[in-house]
Every structure is written in structure tokens, then in C-alpha cells.
Design a protein around this motif. Structure first.
Motif, PDB file in Angstrom:
ATOM      1  N   ASP A  60      35.739 -21.582  83.376  1.00  0.00           N
ATOM      2  CA  ASP A  60      35.713 -20.875  82.096  1.00  0.00           C
ATOM      3  C   ASP A  60      35.149 -19.493  82.416  1.00  0.00           C
ATOM      4  OD1 ASP A  60      35.534 -19.899  79.547  1.00  0.00           O
ATOM      5  OD2 ASP A  60      34.768 -21.754  78.679  1.00  0.00           O
ATOM      6  N   PRO A  76      38.450 -29.512  78.061  1.00  0.00           N
ATOM      7  CA  PRO A  76      38.232 -28.838  79.344  1.00  0.00           C
ATOM      8  C   PRO A  76      36.752 -28.574  79.621  1.00  0.00           C
ATOM      9  CG  PRO A  76      40.102 -27.865  78.207  1.00  0.00           C
ATOM     10  CD  PRO A  76      39.449 -28.805  77.235  1.00  0.00           C
ATOM     11  N   ILE A  85      46.456 -23.438  83.536  1.00  0.00           N
ATOM     12  CA  ILE A  85      46.452 -24.756  84.169  1.00  0.00           C
ATOM     13  C   ILE A  85      47.684 -24.898  85.060  1.00  0.00           C
ATOM     14  CG2 ILE A  85      46.555 -27.240  83.738  1.00  0.00           C
ATOM     15  CD1 ILE A  85      45.105 -26.652  81.065  1.00  0.00           C
ATOM     16  N   ALA A 120      38.000 -25.987  88.223  1.00  0.00           N
ATOM     17  CA  ALA A 120      37.774 -25.969  86.781  1.00  0.00           C
ATOM     18  C   ALA A 120      36.957 -24.728  86.473  1.00  0.00           C
ATOM     19  CB  ALA A 120      37.029 -27.217  86.336  1.00  0.00           C
ATOM     20  N   ASP A 123      44.274 -29.439  76.605  1.00  0.00           N
ATOM     21  CA  ASP A 123      43.512 -28.561  75.727  1.00  0.00           C
ATOM     22  C   ASP A 123      43.457 -29.157  74.321  1.00  0.00           C
ATOM     23  OD1 ASP A 123      42.087 -26.467  74.752  1.00  0.00           O
ATOM     24  OD2 ASP A 123      43.737 -25.028  74.731  1.00  0.00           O
ATOM     25  N   HIS A 176      42.621 -33.903  84.725  1.00  0.00           N
ATOM     26  CA  HIS A 176      43.435 -32.822  84.174  1.00  0.00           C
ATOM     27  C   HIS A 176      43.403 -32.948  82.653  1.00  0.00           C
ATOM     28  CE1 HIS A 176      45.817 -31.801  88.025  1.00  0.00           C
ATOM     29  NE2 HIS A 176      44.733 -32.478  88.344  1.00  0.00           N
ATOM     30  N   ILE A 199      41.479 -26.973  85.141  1.00  0.00           N
ATOM     31  CA  ILE A 199      40.856 -26.641  83.860  1.00  0.00           C
ATOM     32  C   ILE A 199      40.803 -25.122  83.818  1.00  0.00           C
ATOM     33  CG2 ILE A 199      38.773 -26.749  82.447  1.00  0.00           C
ATOM     34  CD1 ILE A 199      40.133 -29.451  82.713  1.00  0.00           C
TER      35      ILE A 199
END
Length: 322
Positions: A92, A221, A75, A90, A124, A121, A62
Motif C-alpha cells: 500500500d 488487501p 494486482i 503486498a 478488492d 490473493h 496485493i
């Protein structure tokens, strides 16, 4: 599995906190500056640099998007020294780019890690999400219920009136009908402009945040990231991928997803032990934002381990040269 390649969540959790902290510090100068892209890029650069120092054989599952959309932390990108356990990551780097640019509350840097092959997985695309905190019967609410039915079911389980329930919703035009139906029950709505990982996490600590439930569509995600947090904090989350066109269905196929209508539970989004770190960028209700002190910056990080249920709040002063 040898000691060298074992997923040592105890030691890796502290390393993950440092990764999150450095990403937050990197975009400190962009708070309130109105430049979302610059703030995000600074966080991305710092997070990638720190990840590549770790003795892991990591793969970003992610991240910032597909390879052709994101030059870093895309990714499938491999990170770490390669000398360590295989892990899914993962992340952000800046959850809430818009609210950072506008100096609004609850911007975070967010990252989680689990053994290889244990995180969905997620392509998006959008995901329909529903989450509640701990202490309720399994499947107390569901994505197949209407918004009204969800509020009434949760109120019944909590032993209160629907008017005593508060629901967190991402403020978007697509949610207006849902918002109207929730309000018809008498429930309160906590609207957020961005950052739905934090929005989901709020319902895990309802006694502190006053938020009982999260519902609405947002990035898939972010749904996986939120599931990792709830696996540590307790609570339930369900997600169903939403597809607007054939291109988005193609992304799902590329990610190995064949059942386009499947509803994923928390433990299907993240199937094994996970560690999670979130550092405050702007002031928030989950963690404090960055504070400039003489000679440096102070951070607060929420560090979670699902294996033990440990929750750490790490306050750290980072001296800044010059």
C-alpha cells in the motif's frame, strides 16, 4: 533452489526498507494539501521505480487494484529486474491517503514480500477482521463470537476486567452497533478514521499503544498486509471475506477463491516467511512521521522479519538536492 533464486530475506529486507522510504519521501510535499489522489500517485510512482531496481522476479498480489482500475502496481503486475527469486509482494504505497491529505496521524507507506505463492490473493472486497497481540492461547477469540464475547474472553485470558480492555475500531457507520455493544462491556474504544493496517499493528505492542484488540470490517488487501506484520510481531489475526454483490463474488472466483465463507488465520493469509517495512509519513504511534531538516528529510522505518523475529527501527537522513 540455487543461491541466485533463493529468497534471501536478510538482504532483501534492507532493500525493502529503501523502497518504503522513497515512497514516503515522494509524497512529503502533499501532507495537509487536501489532494488524496496526488499524494497517492506520488507514492505509487516512487515505490514502483524502486521495486524495478531490485533483483527479484516479483508479482504484485496485493496492490492498487485490478489492471483496469490502476495503471501502476496493479494486482498481477510484474516488478523487479527478473534476475532473482520469485516473490509475492503486498503493498500500500500510501496507507492513509485521507489522513495524509488532512495531515492527521498514522499515515504510512507499507510493503511486504514473501516467496512466490505464499500470500493470499485477496480480491478488492471487504474483510471482517479480528486481531489480538502475542501471549494469548490459540484462538482465544473468534469471528464467530459476538463483540461482547470477544471482549470478555480476552479480558479473562489477560486476567483483567473488561473495562481494562481497549479495542481499536475503524470509525464507520457500519460499525455503530458493534461499537455500542463493545461499550456496554465497559471496554474502551480507540477510533481511527483510516489506516487499518496500522490499527491492527497497534494490538501487537499493547504495552506501548494501550490497544489490546482490533475488530471490524475493512479492505481485504489490508488484511493480508496486516497479517504479514503480525507474523513478524507476534499475535493472531482472522479474516473472513465479505461480499455485497455478484460482481464481488466474481472477483473472488478470479482470484481462485472458492469457499466464500472461509475464515482465514494469520498463517493462512501468509503461509511462509515474510519481510515487512512501514515508513511513517505523518506522525504516528508506530513510527515517527517525516521530518524536514536542513538540506533533507528524515525518515523512520519499522523493518520486520518473521524468520528471526527481528525488529529494526531505521532512522535515515535523506539529502534533497536544491
Amino acid at each position: 533452489m540455487s543461491a541466485k533464486t533463493e529468497f534471501n530475506d536478510h538482504m532483501l529486507s534492507l532493500a525493502l526498507a529503501r523502497v518504503s522510504e522513497h515512497a514516503a519521501i515522494a509524497c512529503a510535499g502533499m501532507i495537509g494539501r487536501g489532494d488524496e489522489k496526488a499524494a497517492d500517485q506520488m507514492a505509487v510512482n516512487a515505490m514502483r521505480e524502486q521495486l524495478n531496481m531490485l533483483d527479484i522476479n516479483g508479482v504484485v498480489v496485493i496492490g492498487e487494484g485490478e489492471r483496469d482500475e490502476a495503471p501502476m502496481l496493479f494486482i498481477g503486475e510484474e516488478v523487479g529486474t527478473g534476475n532473482g527469486p520469485g516473490v509475492d509482494i503486498a503493498l500500500d504505497p500510501l496507507e492513509g491517503t485521507t489522513i495524509t491529505a488532512k495531515a492527521m496521524p498514522n499515515a504510512l507507506t507499507v510493503i511486504s514480500m514473501a516467496p512466490r505463492g505464499t500470500m493470499l490473493h485477496a480480491p478488492d472486497v471487504y474483510m471482517d477482521k479480528l486481531a489480538v497481540g502475542p501471549g494469548y492461547p490459540k484462538d482465544v477469540v473468534s469471528l464467530d463470537m459476538s463483540p461482547r464475547e470477544r471482549v470478555e474472553a480476552l479480558a479473562s485470558a489477560k486476567g483483567c476486567a473488561a473495562s481494562e480492555i481497549t479495542v481499536c475500531v475503524l470509525e464507520r457507520p457500519r460499525h455503530q452497533d458493534m461499537i455500542n455493544e463493545i461499550r456496554e462491556t465497559g471496554a474502551a474504544i480507540y477510533l481511527i478514521g483510516d489506516g487499518d493496517v496500522a490499527g491492527v499493528m497497534h494490538c501487537a505492542e499493547a504495552d506501548l499503544t494501550g490497544i489490546d484488540m482490533y475488530m471490524g470490517s475493512g479492505g481485504a488487501p489490508e488484511g493480508v498486509l496486516a497479517a504479514g506484520a503480525l507474523k513478524c510481531l507476534g499475535g493472531q489475526i482472522w479474516g473472513r471475506l465479505l461480499f455485497r454483490n455478484d460482481d464481488e463474488k466474481g472477483r473472488a472466483a478470479k482470484a481462485g477463491i472458492t469457499d466464500l465463507n472461509r475464515i482465514y488465520s494469520r498463517d493462512e493469509l501468509v503461509t511462509d516467511d515474510v519481510i515487512f517495512a512501514a515508513t511513517g509519513v505523518t506522525q504516528g504511534s508506530l513510527v515517527a512521521g517525516l521530518k524536514h531538516r536542513d538540506g533533507g528529510i528524515e525518515t523512520e522505518t519499522l523493518l520486520l522479519r518473521s524468520k528471526t523475529g527481528e525488529r529494526r527501527r531505521l532512522s535515515c537522513f535523506h539529502p534533497i538536492a536544491g
